[in-house]
Design an enzyme around this catalytic site. Structure first.
Site, PDB file in Angstrom:
ATOM      1  N   ASP A   1       7.805  -9.125   9.756  1.00  0.00           N
ATOM      2  CA  ASP A   1       8.747  -8.043   9.621  1.00  0.00           C
ATOM      3  C   ASP A   1       9.997  -7.920  10.341  1.00  0.00           C
ATOM      4  O   ASP A   1      10.207  -8.805  11.127  1.00  0.00           O
ATOM      5  CB  ASP A   1       7.635  -6.766   9.681  1.00  0.00           C
ATOM      6  CG  ASP A   1       8.092  -5.619   8.688  1.00  0.00           C
ATOM      7  OD1 ASP A   1       9.147  -5.666   8.218  1.00  0.00           O
ATOM      8  OD2 ASP A   1       7.121  -4.871   8.436  1.00  0.00           O
TER       9      ASP A   1
ATOM     10  N   TRP B   1      13.770  -7.305   4.385  1.00  0.00           N
ATOM     11  CA  TRP B   1      14.380  -6.363   3.583  1.00  0.00           C
ATOM     12  C   TRP B   1      15.887  -6.839   2.864  1.00  0.00           C
ATOM     13  O   TRP B   1      16.598  -5.742   2.300  1.00  0.00           O
ATOM     14  CB  TRP B   1      14.378  -5.004   4.153  1.00  0.00           C
ATOM     15  CG  TRP B   1      13.513  -4.740   4.998  1.00  0.00           C
ATOM     16  CD1 TRP B   1      12.135  -4.634   4.808  1.00  0.00           C
ATOM     17  CD2 TRP B   1      13.397  -4.254   6.269  1.00  0.00           C
ATOM     18  NE1 TRP B   1      11.171  -4.411   5.976  1.00  0.00           N
ATOM     19  CE2 TRP B   1      12.148  -4.079   7.178  1.00  0.00           C
ATOM     20  CE3 TRP B   1      14.458  -4.039   7.241  1.00  0.00           C
ATOM     21  CZ2 TRP B   1      11.824  -3.899   8.388  1.00  0.00           C
ATOM     22  CZ3 TRP B   1      14.143  -3.513   8.785  1.00  0.00           C
ATOM     23  CH2 TRP B   1      12.717  -3.338   9.005  1.00  0.00           C
ATOM     24  N   GLY B   2      15.936  -7.889   2.892  1.00  0.00           N
ATOM     25  CA  GLY B   2      17.334  -8.559   2.189  1.00  0.00           C
ATOM     26  C   GLY B   2      18.417  -8.106   3.196  1.00  0.00           C
ATOM     27  O   GLY B   2      19.466  -8.446   2.750  1.00  0.00           O
TER      28      GLY B   2
ATOM     29  N   ASP C   1      11.434  -1.358   1.020  1.00  0.00           N
ATOM     30  CA  ASP C   1      10.153  -1.258   0.572  1.00  0.00           C
ATOM     31  C   ASP C   1      10.022  -0.868  -0.953  1.00  0.00           C
ATOM     32  O   ASP C   1      10.675   0.229  -1.250  1.00  0.00           O
ATOM     33  CB  ASP C   1       9.141  -0.296   1.481  1.00  0.00           C
ATOM     34  CG  ASP C   1       8.736  -1.027   2.981  1.00  0.00           C
ATOM     35  OD1 ASP C   1       9.586  -2.308   2.890  1.00  0.00           O
ATOM     36  OD2 ASP C   1       8.053  -0.531   3.472  1.00  0.00           O
TER      37      ASP C   1
HETATM   38  C1  GLA Z   1       7.733  -2.681   6.483  1.00  0.00           C
HETATM   39  C2  GLA Z   1       7.291  -3.676   5.451  1.00  0.00           C
HETATM   40  C3  GLA Z   1       6.193  -3.438   4.642  1.00  0.00           C
HETATM   41  C4  GLA Z   1       5.127  -3.163   5.331  1.00  0.00           C
HETATM   42  C5  GLA Z   1       5.292  -2.242   6.705  1.00  0.00           C
HETATM   43  C6  GLA Z   1       4.202  -2.198   7.701  1.00  0.00           C
HETATM   44  O1  GLA Z   1       8.067  -1.610   6.029  1.00  0.00           O
HETATM   45  O2  GLA Z   1       8.625  -3.811   4.605  1.00  0.00           O
HETATM   46  O3  GLA Z   1       6.130  -4.231   3.527  1.00  0.00           O
HETATM   47  O4  GLA Z   1       4.640  -4.483   5.793  1.00  0.00           O
HETATM   48  O5  GLA Z   1       6.590  -2.673   7.386  1.00  0.00           O
HETATM   49  O6  GLA Z   1       4.536  -1.172   8.691  1.00  0.00           O
END
Ligand code: GLA
Length: 662
Positions: free
Chosen positions: A284, A318-319, A339
């Site tokens: 992440d 996240w891109g 997300d």
């Molecule tokens: C981010 C990721 C999610 C998830 C959460 C966990 O938001 O994009 O997919 O893994 O963290 O905290």
């Protein structure tokens, strides 16, 4: 005399086949190999699925007519052998009968050799290049549509990490931080009991909150209250069920749920994962202020490789910072968006961001519009089907995120729909694209691994019902009509000359398999700029024939070219060759319209094998000549990838692109 015999019998045979076709045809059998998923369905000789050389499926039910034909044909061919021998041996009348037979046998062998359409699956023929003679089935050594590593390891690529988009289950969407080892064990059991594992969902991934601290040596520690038996025991259990095990961490100092992150512990954590037999790591991007994404994920990749490799790296930033530019080769998949949520609008939004990135993805490198929400209750089943349709068209990872222990039969059926999964997991790994979205009626298409086969989604993205239509010319098929099969109702809808249209209610989508004809390549020395391609995707701009992407004459380092193809990296262009071409040539380089900007790599692929790589070329560089031997190749792929982190100016030309075919 002999030629006339054989021609007459061939004509008789084909006229019989086509005459009976409208009466005896049942399309259901056509897709038998799909519906049966794991073991591709075989048919008896009397109801066997065939195709003529152009790829249109023909079911020859008249067994006796076929057998009768084979008998007569064999007779005619052997008569030919005698005729020829007689003619050839006019001056050799000393040869005895035996020697004539011996001479004839090599000729007979020649006749048996790779004549597509003779009903014999000979060496060099397989279901990909000659469905007329050969069936696809798991175990035939050919990885075809409906097969992928998890369901047919004998035929398909299990060496490349994520050769097809990863499939599995992840704890986050449904459970957030509320996870523990009992629940994970139950979920592993459910993956087996519900048929999810056998459908291809093989990764069981723990998301955030499994970890609580680091020990004095810096080794990551699992939460002792939630995972008292420890992660290695859990991973062993998951593996014992024939599943693979995944973990979550973060490139920053803490995870998004404020657990210990991996920043500056990458090598140590990678070693821990290898020691614990972890197969998949999602990394992440929280608490990363001031860090460079490409650098940090490259550190992670190197750490995983140094620890022994073999672990899928799921990039989850996240891109941000365009991971599609540097993600291929760094990780096996990269998130393209923020997300997902269990709302249609967010799901749709993630699709909108991801669809244009199609040309960056392919085997071992996937766009990830985030995990599935199917079965979590926030959307209707109609929307969940759309969610799955769009994800399968984008060749997105299918990571379920619902409670598999309690899911209802409809959710289970949706998630395990073998035909939808076959599209998502198609071994060619060519992500589909949205061809039109005029007035909210969307047409999506994606080529699949069998000549003439396409997946098509029609999506009515508006509050009004209406008719959506796909034309065969739109999806790179030649004339001659096509068969249509609905992958949700599993119905064969029939044969359609030029197009298929269907009424869709508000926001309804349907997915179809379309089996038609590939364009055949004319014989001779042909300019690709004059040929229809099978399929193309190009970043932001459309691929152009005989022009640069901006519509100017093709021009590289001051030299103008009349013919060729103009693209914008990343781009992929596919041509069906059908084994009929010997050489591809081109002059490649960045178009002068970028004024010296841009840097790209040109690659030529045929049937999944890379045959040419230009190395990095910059704007203003003189063109490089490409000459590639294509003998026997089924399909040509011209691929251009960006070499730096910014694709603006990556206008790449395949000038003078030509094929020599016969
Ligand atoms: C981010 C990721 C999610 C998830 C959460 C966990 O938001 O994009 O997919 O893994 O963290 O905290």
């Amino acid at each position: 005399m002999c030629t006339a015999n054989v021609t007459f019998i061939l004509l008789l045979y084909y006229s019989t086949t086509y005459t009976i076709l409208p009466f005896g045809f049942t399309v259901e059998k056509q897709f038998g190999y799909v519906t049966n998923g794991r073991h591709l369905q075989k048919h008896s000789i009397c109801s066997k699925l065939h195709a003529h050389s152009q790829g249109v499926f023909v079911l020859r039910q008249h067994c006796f007519a076929v057998l009768f034909f084979i008998l007569i044909f064999t007779f005619a061919v052997s008569a030919c052998g005698d005729d020829d021998d007689d003619e050839n041996n006019n001056d050799n009348d000393t040869a005895d009968d035996d020697s004539i037979d011996d001479d004839a046998s090599p000729d007979d062998d020649d006749d048996d050799e790779a004549t597509c359409g003779d009903g014999v699956c000979s060496g060099g023929e397989n279901c990909l290049n000659c469905l007329a003679d050969c069936e696809c089935f798991c175990g035939d050594g050919v990885c075809s549509f409906g097969e992928f590593c998890a369901v047919c390891p004998d035929d398909c690529d299990c060496e490349t990490l994520a050769a097809t988009p990863p499939m599995g289950w992840n704890s986050w969407n449904r459970f957030g931080c509320d996870i523990d080892e009992n629940m994970i064990r139950e979920m592993a059991n459910a993956m087996v009991e519900t048929g999810m594992r056998d459908a291809g969902y093989v990764y069981l991934n723990l998301d955030d909150c499994w970890q609580s601290d680091r020990d004095a040596d810096g080794t990551i520690i699992a939460d002792p209250d939630r995972f008292p038996s420890g992660i290695p025991a859990l991973a062993d259990y998951v593996h014992s069920l024939g599943l693979r095990f995944g973990l979550y961490t973060c490139a920053g100092t803490m995870t998004c749920a404020e657990k210990p992150g991996s920043y500056n512990y990458e090598y140590q954590d990678a070693q821990t994962y290898v020691d614990w037999n972890v197969d998949y790591v999602k990394v992440d991007w929280c608490f990363t202020e001031g860090l460079n994404a490409k650098t940090r994920y490259t550190v992670f990749r190197n750490a995983l490789d140094a620890a022994g490799g073999g672990i899928v790296l799921s990039i989850c930033n996240w891109g941000r910072y365009a991971p599609w530019m540097w993600g291929p080769g760094t990780g096996e998949l990269w998130r393209t968006t923020s997300d997902i949520k269990d709302y249609a609008l967010v799901m749709w939004w993630n699709m909108l961001y991801t669809e244009p990135l199609a040309p960056f993805a392919g085997p071992g490198a996937w766009n990830d519009p985030d995990m599935l929400e199917v079965g979590n209750g926030g959307m209707s089943d109609m929307w969940y089907r759309t969610h799955l349709n769009l994800w399968a068209m984008m060749a997105a990872p299918l990571i379920a995120g619902n409670d598999l222990r309690t899911m209802d039969a409809d959710t289970q059926a949706m998630l395990t729909n073998a035909e939808l999964i076959a599209v998502d997991q198609d071994p060619a790994g060519i992500p589909g694209k949205r061809l039109t979205h005029f007035g909210g009626l969307e047409v999506w298409a994606r080529p699949l691994t069998l000549d003439g086969l396409r997946a098509v989604v029609l999506f009515n993205n508006r509050y009004l019902g209406g008719d959506a239509e796909v034309r065969w010319s739109q999806i790179g098929l030649a004339s001659g009509g096509a068969y249509v099969h609905d992958i949700w109702t599993h119905e064969d809808l029939g044969f359609f000359e030029e197009s298929y249209s269907v009424y869709l209610g508000p926001f309804e989508s349907r997915m179809f398999l379309v089996a038609g004809n590939e364009h055949s390549i004319p014989a001779g020395d042909i300019a690709l700029g004059d040929l229809p391609w099978k399929y193309t995707t190009s970043y932001r701009l459309e691929t152009k024939r005989n022009r640069s992407v901006d519509g100017n004459p093709l021009s590289i380092a001051g030299v103008e070219y009349e013919s060729g193809l103009g693209t914008a990296a990343a781009s992929q262009i596919f041509y069906h060759l059908g084994g009929q071409c010997s050489v591809f040539t081109a002059e490649v380089g960045i178009d002068d319209e970028t004024n010296g900007a841009g840097s790209v790599v040109f690659q030529v692929w045929a049937d999944g094998e890379r045959l040419f790589d230009s190395g990095v070329m910059h704007g203003g560089d003189a063109a490089r000549s490409v000459e590639v031997d294509l003998t026997g190749s089924r399909e040509l792929k011209l691929f251009v990838r960006p070499a730096a982190d910014n694709a603006i100016g990556d206008h790449a030309d395949w000038a003078n692109a030509r094929l020599v075919c016969f």
